[in-house]
Design an enzyme around this catalytic site. Sequence first.
Site, PDB file in Angstrom:
ATOM      1  N   ASP A  11      52.832  74.543  26.754  1.00  0.00           N
ATOM      2  CA  ASP A  11      51.799  73.517  26.812  1.00  0.00           C
ATOM      3  C   ASP A  11      50.613  73.993  25.971  1.00  0.00           C
ATOM      4  O   ASP A  11      49.941  74.971  26.325  1.00  0.00           O
ATOM      5  CB  ASP A  11      51.368  73.286  28.264  1.00  0.00           C
ATOM      6  CG  ASP A  11      50.480  72.068  28.434  1.00  0.00           C
ATOM      7  OD1 ASP A  11      50.287  71.329  27.442  1.00  0.00           O
ATOM      8  OD2 ASP A  11      49.982  71.859  29.556  1.00  0.00           O
ATOM      9  N   GLU A 107      53.600  69.441  24.166  1.00  0.00           N
ATOM     10  CA  GLU A 107      54.260  69.973  25.362  1.00  0.00           C
ATOM     11  C   GLU A 107      55.764  69.909  25.199  1.00  0.00           C
ATOM     12  O   GLU A 107      56.304  68.918  24.713  1.00  0.00           O
ATOM     13  CB  GLU A 107      53.814  69.132  26.563  1.00  0.00           C
ATOM     14  CG  GLU A 107      54.280  69.627  27.904  1.00  0.00           C
ATOM     15  CD  GLU A 107      53.802  68.716  29.030  1.00  0.00           C
ATOM     16  OE1 GLU A 107      54.134  69.022  30.191  1.00  0.00           O
ATOM     17  OE2 GLU A 107      53.125  67.707  28.758  1.00  0.00           O
TER      18      GLU A 107
END
Length: 356
Positions: A11, A107
């Site tokens: 992320d 992500e």
Amino acid sequence: MDQQRYIVHFDMDAFFASIEQRDFPAYAGKPIIVGGKPGERGVVATCSYEARPFGVASAMPSTTAARLCPQAIFVKPRFEVYRQVSAQIQRIFRNYTDLVEMLSLDEAYLDVSDSVASIEAARQLAYQVKNQILKETQLTVSAGISYNKFLAKIASDMDKPNGCYLISRKDSLDFVAQLPIGRFHGIGKVTQKRMQEIGITTGLDLRQCTRELLIKKFGRVGDYYYHAARGIDHRPVVPKRPRKSVGTETTFRHDLNHNDAIYEALKQRALEVARILTSRNLSGRTVTLKVKYADFQQVTRSHTLDHPLTGLQEMWAIILGLLQKTQAGKRPIRLLGIAVSNLCSSATLRQEQLKF
């Protein structure tokens, strides 16, 4: 079975804002908000870590963000740049495995089970990926490592920014037991409140509920909650996720109060959705209308056909029917959106712009 699976969730840290700070050194170390300006009815796409202690968060109205952090610098999004950097990062991911599931521009899940022989080796691989991303993009990323997607995603959020957190199988039950229910991926604020009302505040509380009770209270997703509380998640990493819907929405600079303005705005949204569907040779069976009123209350109305949409005129008729099920024209409207889902391949959906 997932005994030999090693999953890494990456992320990017404040992705949009970090790119702006990288590209414009004057922004370094300052509270940056990427999104619409307060006077333009915008919302926060993301913000730098310098802005977060003031309470600024994604999806917040820009006017609220400006009030919380008056010294913030508002920056217009540069999505083309963000997409280019995302493509660069994806190429790095694929140097390590072909099993890359992108969830968004910033992500991704990686299944590195065929690349490493242990969970500790998966952590070392995650560090290698982090270092390569930093070297090539000057951006940091947080990584979570575990034996399934549920735990890997939670792990990536445990030590932000620039973290690398591992949840092993032997530690997983204790970890989940102490986890506040709001930290579970898939449990939003509404579900969290419903759980708290019946005494579920931690993973341990959730684990003490029977599968039957959770399904009764929360529907089919109750099965997911039951297994997540036990550290179980068999979902595979899917390299190419099929598009589930096509849609567009707009937040207006000034509230829409009159039917003519509402119809015109909806026509533009419908044309855009039809254009995207046509360009991708897609149609769909479900049309969804999204309305956000001036007081931020949001409603959605949907209609599902027994056949794929045949054209823009049919879509428009459905939209008008859905609009009648809202308070449009009676309450000021801040946002309108249209989406088509239950997609299928089709060459029949035409924009019909001239007739429209």
